[in-house]
Design a protein around this motif. Structure first.
Motif, PDB file in Angstrom:
ATOM      1  N   ASP A  25       0.756 -13.800  -8.856  1.00 58.15           N
ATOM      2  CA  ASP A  25      -0.584 -13.291  -8.549  1.00 58.15           C
ATOM      3  C   ASP A  25      -0.521 -12.201  -7.483  1.00 58.15           C
ATOM      4  OD1 ASP A  25      -1.903 -15.451 -10.073  1.00 58.15           O
ATOM      5  OD2 ASP A  25      -1.082 -16.726  -8.487  1.00 58.15           O
ATOM      6  N   ILE A  26       0.435 -12.382  -6.567  1.00 56.14           N
ATOM      7  CA  ILE A  26       0.471 -11.542  -5.369  1.00 56.14           C
ATOM      8  C   ILE A  26       1.883 -10.993  -5.161  1.00 56.14           C
ATOM      9  CG2 ILE A  26       0.178 -11.551  -2.848  1.00 56.14           C
ATOM     10  CD1 ILE A  26      -1.650 -14.084  -3.365  1.00 56.14           C
ATOM     11  N   VAL A  27       1.976  -9.678  -4.913  1.00 58.44           N
ATOM     12  CA  VAL A  27       3.266  -9.073  -4.595  1.00 58.44           C
ATOM     13  C   VAL A  27       3.249  -8.673  -3.120  1.00 58.44           C
ATOM     14  CG1 VAL A  27       4.943  -7.275  -5.176  1.00 58.44           C
ATOM     15  CG2 VAL A  27       3.408  -8.163  -6.943  1.00 58.44           C
ATOM     16  N   LEU A  28       4.183  -9.233  -2.360  1.00 59.96           N
ATOM     17  CA  LEU A  28       4.320  -8.830  -0.966  1.00 59.96           C
ATOM     18  C   LEU A  28       5.323  -7.695  -0.928  1.00 59.96           C
ATOM     19  CD1 LEU A  28       4.664 -12.289   0.864  1.00 59.96           C
ATOM     20  CD2 LEU A  28       2.589 -11.007   0.371  1.00 59.96           C
ATOM     21  N   PHE A  37       5.902   4.316   5.632  1.00 58.78           N
ATOM     22  CA  PHE A  37       5.525   5.231   4.556  1.00 58.78           C
ATOM     23  C   PHE A  37       6.764   5.790   3.853  1.00 58.78           C
ATOM     24  CE2 PHE A  37       2.009   4.987   7.552  1.00 58.78           C
ATOM     25  CZ  PHE A  37       1.039   4.496   6.692  1.00 58.78           C
ATOM     26  N   SER A  38       7.853   5.927   4.614  1.00 61.10           N
ATOM     27  CA  SER A  38       9.094   6.405   4.007  1.00 61.10           C
ATOM     28  C   SER A  38       9.705   5.351   3.083  1.00 61.10           C
ATOM     29  CB  SER A  38      10.110   6.780   5.090  1.00 61.10           C
ATOM     30  OG  SER A  38       9.622   7.870   5.840  1.00 61.10           O
ATOM     31  N   CYS A  39       9.386   4.078   3.334  1.00 57.36           N
ATOM     32  CA  CYS A  39       9.933   2.993   2.496  1.00 57.36           C
ATOM     33  C   CYS A  39       9.110   2.729   1.252  1.00 57.36           C
ATOM     34  CB  CYS A  39       9.962   1.667   3.246  1.00 57.36           C
ATOM     35  SG  CYS A  39      10.889   1.650   4.730  1.00 57.36           S
ATOM     36  N   ARG A  40       7.943   3.341   1.185  1.00 57.96           N
ATOM     37  CA  ARG A  40       7.089   3.033   0.030  1.00 57.96           C
ATOM     38  C   ARG A  40       7.689   3.613  -1.239  1.00 57.96           C
ATOM     39  NH1 ARG A  40       0.754   3.928   1.401  1.00 57.96           N
ATOM     40  NH2 ARG A  40       0.462   3.309  -0.765  1.00 57.96           N
ATOM     41  N   ASN A  41       7.508   2.899  -2.317  1.00 57.61           N
ATOM     42  CA  ASN A  41       8.021   3.339  -3.594  1.00 57.61           C
ATOM     43  C   ASN A  41       6.875   3.286  -4.596  1.00 57.61           C
ATOM     44  OD1 ASN A  41       8.979   2.994  -6.307  1.00 57.61           O
ATOM     45  ND2 ASN A  41      11.034   2.764  -5.468  1.00 57.61           N
ATOM     46  N   LYS A  42       6.444   4.461  -5.018  1.00 57.12           N
ATOM     47  CA  LYS A  42       5.257   4.532  -5.884  1.00 57.12           C
ATOM     48  C   LYS A  42       5.460   3.774  -7.182  1.00 57.12           C
ATOM     49  CE  LYS A  42       3.215   8.787  -4.194  1.00 57.12           C
ATOM     50  NZ  LYS A  42       4.244   9.838  -3.934  1.00 57.12           N
ATOM     51  N   GLU A  43       6.702   3.814  -7.662  1.00 59.56           N
ATOM     52  CA  GLU A  43       6.981   3.132  -8.918  1.00 59.56           C
ATOM     53  C   GLU A  43       6.731   1.626  -8.782  1.00 59.56           C
ATOM     54  OE1 GLU A  43      10.425   3.291 -12.288  1.00 59.56           O
ATOM     55  OE2 GLU A  43      10.848   4.050 -10.304  1.00 59.56           O
ATOM     56  N   GLU A  45       4.697   0.277  -6.740  1.00 56.44           N
ATOM     57  CA  GLU A  45       3.251   0.082  -6.639  1.00 56.44           C
ATOM     58  C   GLU A  45       2.598   0.157  -8.013  1.00 56.44           C
ATOM     59  OE1 GLU A  45       1.845   2.636  -3.503  1.00 56.44           O
ATOM     60  OE2 GLU A  45       3.344   1.817  -2.129  1.00 56.44           O
ATOM     61  N   ILE A  46       3.126   1.032  -8.853  1.00 56.31           N
ATOM     62  CA  ILE A  46       2.557   1.156 -10.204  1.00 56.31           C
ATOM     63  C   ILE A  46       2.827  -0.117 -11.011  1.00 56.31           C
ATOM     64  CG2 ILE A  46       2.749   2.405 -12.404  1.00 56.31           C
ATOM     65  CD1 ILE A  46       3.255   4.956 -10.635  1.00 56.31           C
ATOM     66  N   ILE A  47       4.053  -0.620 -10.944  1.00 55.96           N
ATOM     67  CA  ILE A  47       4.335  -1.814 -11.746  1.00 55.96           C
ATOM     68  C   ILE A  47       3.689  -3.072 -11.147  1.00 55.96           C
ATOM     69  CG2 ILE A  47       6.410  -0.928 -12.883  1.00 55.96           C
ATOM     70  CD1 ILE A  47       8.140  -2.407 -11.010  1.00 55.96           C
ATOM     71  N   SER A  48       3.220  -2.989  -9.907  1.00 50.05           N
ATOM     72  CA  SER A  48       2.514  -4.126  -9.299  1.00 50.05           C
ATOM     73  C   SER A  48       0.998  -3.968  -9.383  1.00 50.05           C
ATOM     74  CB  SER A  48       2.880  -4.264  -7.817  1.00 50.05           C
ATOM     75  OG  SER A  48       4.258  -4.213  -7.619  1.00 50.05           O
ATOM     76  N   ALA A  49       0.550  -2.886  -9.999  1.00 48.46           N
ATOM     77  CA  ALA A  49      -0.856  -2.495  -9.870  1.00 48.46           C
ATOM     78  C   ALA A  49      -1.845  -3.549 -10.362  1.00 48.46           C
ATOM     79  CB  ALA A  49      -1.101  -1.171 -10.588  1.00 48.46           C
ATOM     80  N   LYS A  50      -1.435  -4.364 -11.337  1.00 49.60           N
ATOM     81  CA  LYS A  50      -2.375  -5.359 -11.862  1.00 49.60           C
ATOM     82  C   LYS A  50      -2.459  -6.584 -10.951  1.00 49.60           C
ATOM     83  CE  LYS A  50      -1.969  -4.218 -16.740  1.00 49.60           C
ATOM     84  NZ  LYS A  50      -1.186  -4.590 -17.939  1.00 49.60           N
ATOM     85  N   LYS A  51      -1.606  -6.664  -9.956  1.00 50.50           N
ATOM     86  CA  LYS A  51      -1.572  -7.819  -9.057  1.00 50.50           C
ATOM     87  C   LYS A  51      -2.144  -7.429  -7.703  1.00 50.50           C
ATOM     88  CE  LYS A  51       0.713  -9.707 -12.357  1.00 50.50           C
ATOM     89  NZ  LYS A  51       0.357 -10.926 -13.049  1.00 50.50           N
ATOM     90  N   LYS A  52      -2.400  -8.450  -6.886  1.00 56.34           N
ATOM     91  CA  LYS A  52      -2.773  -8.155  -5.506  1.00 56.34           C
ATOM     92  C   LYS A  52      -1.514  -7.708  -4.777  1.00 56.34           C
ATOM     93  CE  LYS A  52      -7.131  -9.380  -4.530  1.00 56.34           C
ATOM     94  NZ  LYS A  52      -7.676  -8.796  -5.741  1.00 56.34           N
ATOM     95  N   ARG A  76      -4.570  -0.599   5.546  1.00 56.16           N
ATOM     96  CA  ARG A  76      -5.740  -1.419   5.191  1.00 56.16           C
ATOM     97  C   ARG A  76      -6.863  -0.553   4.666  1.00 56.16           C
ATOM     98  NH1 ARG A  76      -4.986  -4.429  10.418  1.00 56.16           N
ATOM     99  NH2 ARG A  76      -3.500  -6.046   9.836  1.00 56.16           N
ATOM    100  N   GLN A  77      -7.070   0.601   5.309  1.00 63.01           N
ATOM    101  CA  GLN A  77      -8.147   1.491   4.867  1.00 63.01           C
ATOM    102  C   GLN A  77      -7.893   2.012   3.467  1.00 63.01           C
ATOM    103  OE1 GLN A  77      -8.865   4.605   7.684  1.00 63.01           O
ATOM    104  NE2 GLN A  77      -9.736   3.161   9.136  1.00 63.01           N
ATOM    105  N   GLU A  78      -6.649   2.408   3.253  1.00 64.89           N
ATOM    106  CA  GLU A  78      -6.309   2.991   1.962  1.00 64.89           C
ATOM    107  C   GLU A  78      -6.294   1.914   0.898  1.00 64.89           C
ATOM    108  OE1 GLU A  78      -2.388   4.459  -0.338  1.00 64.89           O
ATOM    109  OE2 GLU A  78      -2.310   4.527   1.843  1.00 64.89           O
ATOM    110  N   HIS A  79      -5.970   0.715   1.327  1.00 62.61           N
ATOM    111  CA  HIS A  79      -5.441  -0.198   0.351  1.00 62.61           C
ATOM    112  C   HIS A  79      -6.000  -1.606   0.349  1.00 62.61           C
ATOM    113  CE1 HIS A  79      -2.472  -1.082  -2.499  1.00 62.61           C
ATOM    114  NE2 HIS A  79      -2.401  -2.255  -1.943  1.00 62.61           N
ATOM    115  N   GLY A  80      -6.297  -2.130   1.538  1.00 57.04           N
ATOM    116  CA  GLY A  80      -6.847  -3.480   1.571  1.00 57.04           C
ATOM    117  C   GLY A  80      -6.067  -4.467   2.393  1.00 57.04           C
ATOM    118  N   TRP A  81      -4.823  -4.734   1.987  1.00 62.22           N
ATOM    119  CA  TRP A  81      -4.116  -5.810   2.664  1.00 62.22           C
ATOM    120  C   TRP A  81      -2.843  -5.302   3.322  1.00 62.22           C
ATOM    121  CZ3 TRP A  81      -7.344  -9.729   2.823  1.00 62.22           C
ATOM    122  CH2 TRP A  81      -8.249  -9.902   1.772  1.00 62.22           C
TER     123      TRP A  81
END
Ligand SMILES: Nc1nc2c(ncn2[C@@H]2O[C@H](COP(=O)(O)OP(=O)(O)O)[C@@H](O)[C@H]2O)c(=O)[nH]1
Ligand SMILES: [Mg+2]
Length: 278
Positions: A25-28, A37-43, A45-52, A76-81
């Protein structure tokens, strides 16, 4: 680019993570608090998009607290959690558990509305190498949790760890490769040990570290290595530090390789202090 990072097993890792994400249900998503921000990986995020998605800034003990707070607010502003933790001391683990339950509330309510029993939230941990996925998992699990699922000889199912009555955690974290989009980001990831050592020259990373210190934390640099002046090229600074530390080869020349290794190690262990790079 001075960072060359093309791991061969990237495709396999992504497939595995994609399959696992379907089960939860949830991807940490773990990020290094020093450069989230340098560690973020858009891919990822895309494959987790249907989950929290919950962003977990790990290693807050190595980052500047006020900058970490600002990063958390931005996420949090951009995203929520978003939530921060030091997985070694466990500082922040309570907030992590609270955030997980808050993010699950909506889904739990839907089950109740349908007259169903609320089942435990299913969670997985994912992130790039060395952000502390295994350490974080151990920190959350502690000694209380019991392994469930995957009964030997029954199914080739996954191993789940019952964290609490209301939470189950997939016991293998998802490994994603960093997506490097600029020279600067690649160098930060090298400093944080997120790209492998064969992807760059230690000297390149060490000189970048010196440049960052000169620009943002000159006093740290001066005090740490007892330097009289830092108003010079990074290569000259590196030599000064080698001299101060007595890093010499047999013939008496400076052992700059040793100095580079020391600088990177000291930085990574937090011996130079706390830093926020993004
Ligand atoms: N200071 C500090 N070090 C951490 C923290 N979490 C992990 N580490 C260290 O970071 C390194 C990588 O951790 P590991 O759990 O193996 O990362 P993984 O590759 O994502 O599983 C190890 O040396 C850990 O001890 C933390 O919150 N604070
Ligand atoms: Mg690991």
């Amino acid at each position: 680019m001075s960072i060359n990072w093309f791991p061969g097993h990237m495709v396999k890792a992504r497939r595995e993570i994609e399959a696992n994400i379907k089960l939860v249900d949830i991807v940490l998503i773990l990020l290094d608090a020093r450069a989230p921000f340098s560690c973020r990986n858009k891919e990822l995020e895309i494959i987790s998009a249907k989950k929290k998605i919950i962003y977990v800034l790990n290693k807050i003990d190595l980052a500047l607290p006020e900058v970490t707070t600002a990063y958390l607010d931005m996420l949090r502003q951009e995203h929520g959690w978003a939530v921060g933790i030091d997985s070694i001391s466990g500082k922040g683990s309570k907030e992590v558990l609270q955030t997980i339950m808050k993010s699950y509330q909506e889904q739990a309510q839907k089950m109740l509305d349908k007259g169903r029993r609320v089942r435990p939230a299913r969670i997985m941990v994912a992130g790039v190498p060395n952000v502390g996925k295994s350490t974080f998992l151990n920190c959350l699990v502690g000694q209380k949790a019991a392994k469930t699922g995957n009964k030997p000889g029954v199914t080739r199912g996954k191993q789940w760890i019952r964290l609490r009555e209301d939470m189950e955690l997939l016991d293998t974290p998802g490994l994603m490769w960093p997506k490097i989009e600029s020279e600067e980001q690649g160098l930060k990831l090298a400093l944080l040990n997120i790209v492998g050592e064969n992807a760059y020259q230690e000297e390149t990373a060490a000189l970048y570290l010196l440049r960052v210190l000169v620009q943002k934390w000159p006093q740290v640099l001066k005090n740490q290595f007892k330097l009289e002046s830092i108003d010079k090229e990074e290569t000259a600074l590196l030599e000064d530090i080698a001299r101060k530390r007595g890093h010499l080869l047999k013939g008496g020349q400076l052992d700059l390789e040793k100095t580079c290794t020391m600088l990177l190690q000291d930085f990574r262990k937090g011996k130079l202090g706390r830093f926020s790079l993004d």
